[in-house]
Scaffold this active site. Structure first.
Site, PDB file in Angstrom:
ATOM      1  N   GLU A 210      12.710  12.484  42.981  1.00 40.62           N
ATOM      2  CA  GLU A 210      13.185  14.409  42.195  1.00 40.62           C
ATOM      3  C   GLU A 210      14.622  13.491  42.399  1.00 40.62           C
ATOM      4  OE1 GLU A 210      12.965  16.323  40.189  1.00 40.62           O
ATOM      5  OE2 GLU A 210      15.009  17.117  40.702  1.00 40.62           O
ATOM      6  N   PHE A 211      15.991  13.947  41.902  1.00 42.81           N
ATOM      7  CA  PHE A 211      17.283  13.810  41.952  1.00 42.81           C
ATOM      8  C   PHE A 211      17.606  14.896  42.099  1.00 42.81           C
ATOM      9  CE2 PHE A 211      16.129   9.740  39.619  1.00 42.81           C
ATOM     10  CZ  PHE A 211      16.217   8.995  41.017  1.00 42.81           C
ATOM     11  N   LEU A 212      17.446  15.939  42.643  1.00 37.21           N
ATOM     12  CA  LEU A 212      18.368  17.749  42.154  1.00 37.21           C
ATOM     13  C   LEU A 212      18.548  17.519  44.270  1.00 37.21           C
ATOM     14  CD1 LEU A 212      15.988  19.782  44.584  1.00 37.21           C
ATOM     15  CD2 LEU A 212      14.555  19.780  42.724  1.00 37.21           C
TER      16      LEU A 212
ATOM     17  N   CYS B 271      16.701  14.552  53.663  1.00 36.11           N
ATOM     18  CA  CYS B 271      17.316  13.340  52.402  1.00 36.11           C
ATOM     19  C   CYS B 271      17.390  11.993  53.394  1.00 36.11           C
ATOM     20  CB  CYS B 271      17.081  13.704  51.720  1.00 36.11           C
ATOM     21  SG  CYS B 271      15.452  14.440  50.652  1.00 36.11           S
TER      22      CYS B 271
ATOM     23  N   GLY C   7      23.719  15.122  56.743  1.00 41.41           N
ATOM     24  CA  GLY C   7      22.587  15.251  57.680  1.00 41.41           C
ATOM     25  C   GLY C   7      21.079  15.774  56.488  1.00 41.41           C
TER      26      GLY C   7
ATOM     27  N   ARG D  42      17.410  21.315  58.497  1.00 43.09           N
ATOM     28  CA  ARG D  42      17.200  20.261  59.210  1.00 43.09           C
ATOM     29  C   ARG D  42      18.078  18.858  59.104  1.00 43.09           C
ATOM     30  NH1 ARG D  42      12.066  19.370  54.648  1.00 43.09           N
ATOM     31  NH2 ARG D  42      13.551  20.436  53.587  1.00 43.09           N
TER      32      ARG D  42
ATOM     33  N   VAL E 114      11.447  21.461  46.338  1.00 45.89           N
ATOM     34  CA  VAL E 114      11.113  20.554  44.824  1.00 45.89           C
ATOM     35  C   VAL E 114      10.360  20.962  44.410  1.00 45.89           C
ATOM     36  CG1 VAL E 114      10.410  18.866  44.070  1.00 45.89           C
ATOM     37  CG2 VAL E 114      12.179  18.256  46.146  1.00 45.89           C
TER      38      VAL E 114
ATOM     39  N   ASP F  26      -0.245  25.112  47.634  1.00 39.14           N
ATOM     40  CA  ASP F  26       0.384  24.528  48.493  1.00 39.14           C
ATOM     41  C   ASP F  26      -0.192  25.064  49.973  1.00 39.14           C
ATOM     42  OD1 ASP F  26       3.344  24.234  49.882  1.00 39.14           O
ATOM     43  OD2 ASP F  26       2.180  24.779  51.689  1.00 39.14           O
TER      44      ASP F  26
HETATM   45  P1  NAD Z   1       9.128  20.925  51.987  1.00 39.65           P
HETATM   46  O1  NAD Z   1       9.023  20.427  53.226  1.00 39.65           O
HETATM   47  O2  NAD Z   1      10.266  22.100  51.587  1.00 39.65           O
HETATM   48  O3  NAD Z   1       7.775  20.699  51.036  1.00 39.65           O
HETATM   49  C1  NAD Z   1       6.308  20.321  50.744  1.00 39.65           C
HETATM   50  C2  NAD Z   1       5.554  20.971  50.313  1.00 39.65           C
HETATM   51  O4  NAD Z   1       3.764  20.312  51.246  1.00 39.65           O
HETATM   52  C3  NAD Z   1       5.336  22.272  52.468  1.00 39.65           C
HETATM   53  O5  NAD Z   1       5.272  23.518  51.552  1.00 39.65           O
HETATM   54  C4  NAD Z   1       4.037  22.022  52.522  1.00 39.65           C
HETATM   55  O6  NAD Z   1       3.047  22.773  53.574  1.00 39.65           O
HETATM   56  C5  NAD Z   1       2.805  21.448  51.575  1.00 39.65           C
HETATM   57  N1  NAD Z   1       2.496  20.473  51.854  1.00 39.65           N
HETATM   58  C6  NAD Z   1       2.074  19.511  52.641  1.00 39.65           C
HETATM   59  N2  NAD Z   1       0.597  19.392  52.690  1.00 39.65           N
HETATM   60  C7  NAD Z   1       0.503  19.781  51.817  1.00 39.65           C
HETATM   61  C8  NAD Z   1      -1.430  19.715  51.043  1.00 39.65           C
HETATM   62  N3  NAD Z   1      -1.814  18.245  52.081  1.00 39.65           N
HETATM   63  N4  NAD Z   1      -1.553  20.108  50.368  1.00 39.65           N
HETATM   64  C9  NAD Z   1      -0.511  21.175  49.429  1.00 39.65           C
HETATM   65  N5  NAD Z   1       0.066  21.443  49.907  1.00 39.65           N
HETATM   66  C10 NAD Z   1       1.213  20.624  51.070  1.00 39.65           C
HETATM   67  O7  NAD Z   1       9.739  18.942  51.714  1.00 39.65           O
HETATM   68  P2  NAD Z   1      10.543  19.342  50.154  1.00 39.65           P
HETATM   69  O8  NAD Z   1      12.055  19.167  50.284  1.00 39.65           O
HETATM   70  O9  NAD Z   1      10.242  20.094  48.953  1.00 39.65           O
HETATM   71  O10 NAD Z   1      10.818  17.400  49.550  1.00 39.65           O
HETATM   72  C11 NAD Z   1       9.390  16.980  49.182  1.00 39.65           C
HETATM   73  C12 NAD Z   1       9.652  15.775  48.929  1.00 39.65           C
HETATM   74  O11 NAD Z   1      10.855  15.701  47.462  1.00 39.65           O
HETATM   75  C13 NAD Z   1       9.110  14.878  49.207  1.00 39.65           C
HETATM   76  O12 NAD Z   1       9.532  13.795  49.331  1.00 39.65           O
HETATM   77  C14 NAD Z   1      11.303  14.785  49.508  1.00 39.65           C
HETATM   78  O13 NAD Z   1      11.903  13.973  49.883  1.00 39.65           O
HETATM   79  C15 NAD Z   1      11.364  14.544  48.107  1.00 39.65           C
HETATM   80  N6  NAD Z   1      12.613  15.053  47.335  1.00 39.65           N
HETATM   81  C16 NAD Z   1      13.096  16.361  48.789  1.00 39.65           C
HETATM   82  C17 NAD Z   1      14.238  17.010  47.850  1.00 39.65           C
HETATM   83  C18 NAD Z   1      15.534  18.097  48.476  1.00 39.65           C
HETATM   84  O14 NAD Z   1      16.709  18.104  48.194  1.00 39.65           O
HETATM   85  N7  NAD Z   1      14.910  18.717  49.059  1.00 39.65           N
HETATM   86  C19 NAD Z   1      15.787  16.452  46.320  1.00 39.65           C
HETATM   87  C20 NAD Z   1      14.825  15.748  45.778  1.00 39.65           C
HETATM   88  C21 NAD Z   1      13.103  14.895  46.554  1.00 39.65           C
HETATM   89  C1  UGA Z   2      20.719  14.765  48.130  1.00 34.03           C
HETATM   90  C2  UGA Z   2      21.173  13.752  46.678  1.00 34.03           C
HETATM   91  O1  UGA Z   2      21.636  14.421  46.872  1.00 34.03           O
HETATM   92  C3  UGA Z   2      19.465  14.512  45.562  1.00 34.03           C
HETATM   93  O2  UGA Z   2      20.442  13.322  44.908  1.00 34.03           O
HETATM   94  C4  UGA Z   2      18.358  14.047  46.351  1.00 34.03           C
HETATM   95  O3  UGA Z   2      17.520  14.448  45.377  1.00 34.03           O
HETATM   96  C5  UGA Z   2      18.630  14.469  47.599  1.00 34.03           C
HETATM   97  O4  UGA Z   2      18.719  14.045  48.912  1.00 34.03           O
HETATM   98  C6  UGA Z   2      17.315  14.432  48.567  1.00 34.03           C
HETATM   99  O5  UGA Z   2      16.415  13.009  47.922  1.00 34.03           O
HETATM  100  O6  UGA Z   2      16.345  15.061  49.141  1.00 34.03           O
HETATM  101  P1  UGA Z   2      21.192  17.298  49.372  1.00 34.03           P
HETATM  102  O7  UGA Z   2      20.320  16.623  50.939  1.00 34.03           O
HETATM  103  O8  UGA Z   2      20.537  17.815  49.132  1.00 34.03           O
HETATM  104  O9  UGA Z   2      20.932  15.916  48.327  1.00 34.03           O
HETATM  105  O10 UGA Z   2      22.608  17.478  49.670  1.00 34.03           O
HETATM  106  P2  UGA Z   2      23.986  16.584  49.276  1.00 34.03           P
HETATM  107  O11 UGA Z   2      24.219  17.813  48.190  1.00 34.03           O
HETATM  108  O12 UGA Z   2      24.030  15.145  48.795  1.00 34.03           O
HETATM  109  O13 UGA Z   2      24.353  16.396  51.123  1.00 34.03           O
HETATM  110  C7  UGA Z   2      23.496  15.569  52.086  1.00 34.03           C
HETATM  111  C8  UGA Z   2      24.565  15.818  53.034  1.00 34.03           C
HETATM  112  O14 UGA Z   2      25.716  14.765  52.355  1.00 34.03           O
HETATM  113  C9  UGA Z   2      25.367  16.791  53.277  1.00 34.03           C
HETATM  114  O15 UGA Z   2      24.943  16.593  55.096  1.00 34.03           O
HETATM  115  C10 UGA Z   2      26.858  16.292  53.390  1.00 34.03           C
HETATM  116  O16 UGA Z   2      27.542  16.821  54.217  1.00 34.03           O
HETATM  117  C11 UGA Z   2      27.360  15.716  53.149  1.00 34.03           C
HETATM  118  N1  UGA Z   2      28.151  14.858  51.850  1.00 34.03           N
HETATM  119  C12 UGA Z   2      28.173  14.844  50.736  1.00 34.03           C
HETATM  120  C13 UGA Z   2      29.647  14.460  52.729  1.00 34.03           C
HETATM  121  O17 UGA Z   2      29.984  14.189  54.277  1.00 34.03           O
HETATM  122  N2  UGA Z   2      30.614  13.958  52.802  1.00 34.03           N
HETATM  123  C14 UGA Z   2      30.184  14.045  50.660  1.00 34.03           C
HETATM  124  O18 UGA Z   2      30.887  13.862  49.931  1.00 34.03           O
HETATM  125  C15 UGA Z   2      29.277  14.651  50.071  1.00 34.03           C
END
Ligand code: NAD
Ligand code: UGA
Length: 434
Positions: free
Chosen positions: A150-152, A262, A259, A329, A7, A26
């Site tokens: 964030e919703f990406l 998130c 999986g 993950r 993110v 970071d």
């Molecule tokens: P990530 O594990 O990829 O990244 C988190 C980063 O934070 C790591 O690089 C880590 O080293 C750093 N960090 C941890 N503690 C720290 C500190 N004290 N100071 C500075 N840096 C530090 O996680 P992510 O996937 O980017 O997710 C971050 C957040 O956003 C989570 O809450 C997740 O649920 C949310 N989110 C993730 C996604 C996604 O698709 N991955 C989408 C929407 C929201």
């Molecule tokens: C999901 C949400 O879609 C994002 O909006 C959100 O920001 C993010 O979690 C988060 O909070 O981190 P993401 O986990 O990256 O995004 O991936 P998705 O494309 O949503 O897929 C999640 C899982 O659902 C995958 O394992 C995918 O294979 C599965 N899936 C998805 C299904 O089994 N069936 C479907 O129809 C769609």
């Protein structure tokens, strides 16, 4: 931007693209070093190109010096991880550590934006932690904490960030709204909706959104099990259900379950927060239970077909939790590989980007290997498990596969192939819900 993960890096790069001056920090110096030189430490389509462009623009920089970072900007965006603790609740230690650090080190007024996914009440807690440190230092800086979940999605993160359905902002003081609007100015010119609400509502909106999407998947997975028993086809059912515009066609694909970093963690956290508040989250718990069961489905089908799996060789195509990412993950594929290994199967896996599995149980037994190509994986295999629907798996050389597999048996966990045409090619073909 504090936290340079999926993110943080995507958001920092896109905010720089919007014309803002951004520094992203970071606690892992090796991550910062890589990013500074234009190397993205994970796989995300088009991110490297945008990162390099923004580095060249001079607006984007990276730092592992958090003290410098805190006083670099007026707006501090928190994107650190919030993984699951053993009891399912979100681990807020990174958020709390950063909040405390901000309170200890800031030397001016700040707007602190919480972008990480956090339970309702966290922004309030962050504000308290910062204010406690300011009071201790007798510093009089004003700090406003804003929720901006964030919703990406991984695999389409840049497009999702640049074309969001909505921007959610939770705040307690109106004046911060204008700054949040200027942060997202280019998107608001393109009519993206910005929805203001209270911080607790914004925090819970994020969990409710992920839960809604996961619930749809589990519903279709449950219906898929019934479809198999009554001779119906889940793909036709998905089409039929999704054609209702009140429902829509997204997130209705049955498969091996959801999986990623998130859905599984956020559902667990929502269930745990419900229990803390004496609310039994029946739908959330059922969504999790259906998903766990779904992961065992293909191995059960294989056991029923072969009677005994011990000693067989299985090819696995796809290890990441979805296509276009290297993220493993909570990947259903990894869970299924472990089930196969525990059943005494030798696994030969191929994934276009995942080249090692650090957390697989039976690695040391030499029963698991990752090979260089999809065809290498199926050579001499008794069965193929298709677990992630990467594009390159859609139209493989079936003729060659048929020739080199020991037994032409396919378990398609993502329903990417057609049952009739697979049978006509001579394969014994199992899918989900059909
Ligand atoms: P990530 O594990 O990829 O990244 C988190 C980063 O934070 C790591 O690089 C880590 O080293 C750093 N960090 C941890 N503690 C720290 C500190 N004290 N100071 C500075 N840096 C530090 O996680 P992510 O996937 O980017 O997710 C971050 C957040 O956003 C989570 O809450 C997740 O649920 C949310 N989110 C993730 C996604 C996604 O698709 N991955 C989408 C929407 C929201
Ligand atoms: C999901 C949400 O879609 C994002 O909006 C959100 O920001 C993010 O979690 C988060 O909070 O981190 P993401 O986990 O990256 O995004 O991936 P998705 O494309 O949503 O897929 C999640 C899982 O659902 C995958 O394992 C995918 O294979 C599965 N899936 C998805 C299904 O089994 N069936 C479907 O129809 C769609």
């Amino acid at each position: 931007m504090i936290g340079a993960g999926y993110v943080g890096v995507v958001a920092a790069t896109c905010f720089s693209d919007f014309g803002h001056t951004v520094c992203c920090g970071d606690s892992r110096p090796e991550v910062v070093l890589a990013l500074e030189s234009g190397v993205v430490p994970f796989s995300e389509p088009n991110l490297k190109e945008l990162l390099e462009k923004q580095l060249r623009s001079g607006r984007l920089s990276f730092s592992s010096d958090l003290g410098y970072l805190i006083n670099f900007a007026d707006v501090l965006i928190l994107s650190v991880g919030t993984p699951s603790l053993d009891d399912g609740t979100a681990d807020l230690s990174a958020i709390e550590a950063v909040a405390k650090f901000i309170g200890e080190n800031t030397n001016s007024d700040k707007i602190v934006v919480v972008k990480s996914t956090v339970p309702a009440g966290t922004c309030e807690q962050v504000e308290k932690l910062i204010l406690a440190q300011l009071t201790r230092r007798a510093a009089h800086h004003r700090v406003s904490v804003v929720s901006n979940p964030e919703f990406l999605r991984e695999g389409s993160a840049i497009v999702d960030f640049l074309q969001p359905d909505r921007i959610i902002v939770g705040l307690e003081t109106e004046e911060v709204g204008a700054i949040m609007k200027s942060l997202y100015a280019p998107l608001l010119r393109e009519q993206t909706k910005i929805i203001f609400m209270s911080r607790n509502s914004a925090e819970l909106t994020k969990y409710a959104s992920n839960a809604m999407l996961a619930l749809r998947i589990s519903l279709m997975n449950e219906v898929a099990q019934l479809a198999e028993k009554v001779g119906a086809d889940i793909q036709s059912i998905s089409l039929g259900v999704g054609a209702d515009h009140r429902i829509g066609s997204k997130y209705l694909s049955a498969g091996v379950g959801f999986g990623g970093s998130c859905f599984p963690k956020d559902l667990k956290a929502l269930s745990a927060v419900g229990k803390q508040n004496s609310i039994e989250m029946l739908l959330i718990d059922a969504t999790i239970a259906v998903n766990s069961k779904q992961r065992t489905l293909l191995v059960n089908k294989a056991s029923a077909h072969f009677q005994n799996l011990k000693g067989l060789k299985c090819a696995v195509w796809g290890l990441s939790f979805k296509p276009d990412t290297d993220d493993i993950r909570e990947s259903p594929a990894v869970a299924i590989v472990n089930l196969l290994l525990h059943a005494g199967v030798t696994v030969s896996a191929y994934d276009p980007v995942v080249k090692k599995l650090p957390n697989i149980d039976d690695l040391s037994t030499k029963k698991f290997q990752i090979v260089k190509s999809a065809l290498d994986a199926v050579k001499d295999a008794d069965m193929l498990f298709l677990l992630t629907e990467w594009r390159e798996f859609m139209s493989p050389d079936f003729h060659k596969m048929f020739k080199i597999m020991k037994q032409p048996v396919i378990f398609d966990g993502r329903n990417i192939w057609n049952s009739k045409s697979m049978s006509s090619r001579g394969f014994t073909y199992f899918s989900i819900g059909g």
